[in-house]
Design a protein around this motif. Structure first.
Motif, PDB file in Angstrom:
ATOM      1  N   PRO A 247      -3.423 -32.894 -20.134  1.00  0.00           N
ATOM      2  CA  PRO A 247      -3.907 -33.044 -21.512  1.00  0.00           C
ATOM      3  C   PRO A 247      -3.221 -34.179 -22.271  1.00  0.00           C
ATOM      4  O   PRO A 247      -3.842 -34.807 -23.142  1.00  0.00           O
ATOM      5  N   ASP A 250      -5.073 -37.262 -21.444  1.00  0.00           N
ATOM      6  CA  ASP A 250      -6.354 -37.255 -22.150  1.00  0.00           C
ATOM      7  C   ASP A 250      -6.172 -37.665 -23.611  1.00  0.00           C
ATOM      8  O   ASP A 250      -6.991 -38.423 -24.166  1.00  0.00           O
ATOM      9  N   GLU A 251      -5.097 -37.182 -24.244  1.00  0.00           N
ATOM     10  CA  GLU A 251      -4.841 -37.512 -25.653  1.00  0.00           C
ATOM     11  C   GLU A 251      -4.574 -39.002 -25.829  1.00  0.00           C
ATOM     12  O   GLU A 251      -5.055 -39.629 -26.777  1.00  0.00           O
TER      13      GLU A 251
END
Length: 342
Positions: A247, A250-251
């Motif tokens: 994640p 992804d950020e």
């Protein structure tokens, strides 16, 4: 009265951000470093004294007039620690313990040890560790940090304030830039190739901490109440910066103004730890200001603008190996104190 702070590792990734802040706050600074990455990382200042020395050869006279020590010096990151194991224990453990003993003997009042959350090693993904949790250092770098903590904390007394900062993984722009850190490396890959390199399998937890935030904490600890911090260990980071690496990538990809894909590499990383930062927020009233997206954009802008115009020193282990190679070559060809001109 103007206070004097001795900063070891002053020319490094964190030190080259910390020292200007100290000077801006009105401190006098003694900046000790080997300056492997160049003395240009610190701008000259009337209150700055450069000490080009190895922390393993530190002398008592360096502590004259010193009020506090921030002992940043370290062989940094796990790959460097594994290749240079003996030196890592000498510098990250023994030299820092020696520095703390000398500081106390010479009348220094405060000693700050920047350690690492990496000493937690591997923790079940359902568990969040705090300062009372068992440690499980997996690497030479982490083990040396833990030994430094163990050797220095017993020195506390009413006249010698000792505090340990277990820092999360640092990120963000620095004059001595590093791209061998997770967020920084992801951002470089995105800018350079449109690809974020990510070590498998992306579920591992890792706390992150911006270099501006950690240096703000160091400034705060210089003036914090003795009774609040003496003999204490503080995890330094924030819950919003506790990331699973998938994640996190992804950020960062979403934050950057370019198309980015994620590319997996390597074997699964077995280091995983989710950390509580309630203690420092409660005791010192401090909260982190930066997020991973903020840091990625800061670095991306510096790359695009050319502020980061030389990348050869930014992978620590590669630079160490280059220095060793050049040192060997120069020793072999040097004659009468020179190469071509003698």
């Amino acid at each position: 009265m103007t206070q004097t702070v001795l900063v070891t590792g002053a020319g490094g990734y964190i030190g080259s951000v910390l020292v200007p802040k100290l000077l801006q706050q009105g401190y006098k600074v003694k900046a000790l470093d080997r300056f492997f990455f160049g003395e240009d990382k610190l701008e000259s200042h009337e209150n700055l004294t450069i000490i080009k020395e190895d922390s393993r050869r530190i002398r008592e006279e360096l502590f004259a007039g010193v009020d506090a020590v921030i002992d940043l010096v370290a062989i940094s990151n796990d790959p460097s620690g594994e290749l240079f194991q003996e030196a890592t224990y000498q510098i990250n453990h023994i030299a820092r313990v020696t520095t703390a003993h000398m500081a106390k003997k010479c009348g220094v009042r405060r000693y700050i040890l920047p350690s690492s959350c990496s000493i937690y090693g591997f923790v079940d993904k359902s568990v969040t560790v705090d300062e009372e949790s068992p440690t499980n250092p997996l690497t030479t770098y982490a083990k040396a940090n833990e030994k430094a903590e163990q050797g220095i904390l017993p020195l506390v007394d009413n006249n010698f304030t000792v505090v340990v900062m277990r820092q999360a993984t640092i990120y963000g722009y620095s004059p001595r830039m590093r791209f061998d850190l997770a967020i920084n490396g992801m951002t470089l890959g995105a800018w350079k190739n449109g690809v974020i390199p990510l070590m498998r399998d992306g579920t591992q937890w890792r706390p992150m901490l911006h270099v501006q935030d950690t240096t703000d904490v160091m400034l705060k600890l210089l003036t914090a109440d003795h009774d609040v911090i003496n003999g204490q260990i503080f995890n330094v980071g924030s819950d919003k910066n506790n990331y699973q690496l998938g994640p996190l990538a992804d950020e960062i990809a979403a934050a950057l103004p370019i198309d980015v894909k994620i590319e997996w590499y390597g074997d699964p990383d077995h280091r995983s730890y989710r950390v509580s930062f309630d203690k420092i927020e409660r005791a010192l009233g401090w909260k982190a200001k930066w997020t991973a997206a903020d840091g990625a954009l800061e670095i991306y802008d510096a790359l695009v603008s050319g502020q980061l115009d030389s990348l050869e020193q930014t992978i620590t282990l590669k630079w160490y190996n280059d220095l060793i190679k050049w040192h060997r070559i120069i020793k072999e060809v040097e004659k009468y104190g020179g190469i071509i001109e003698i």
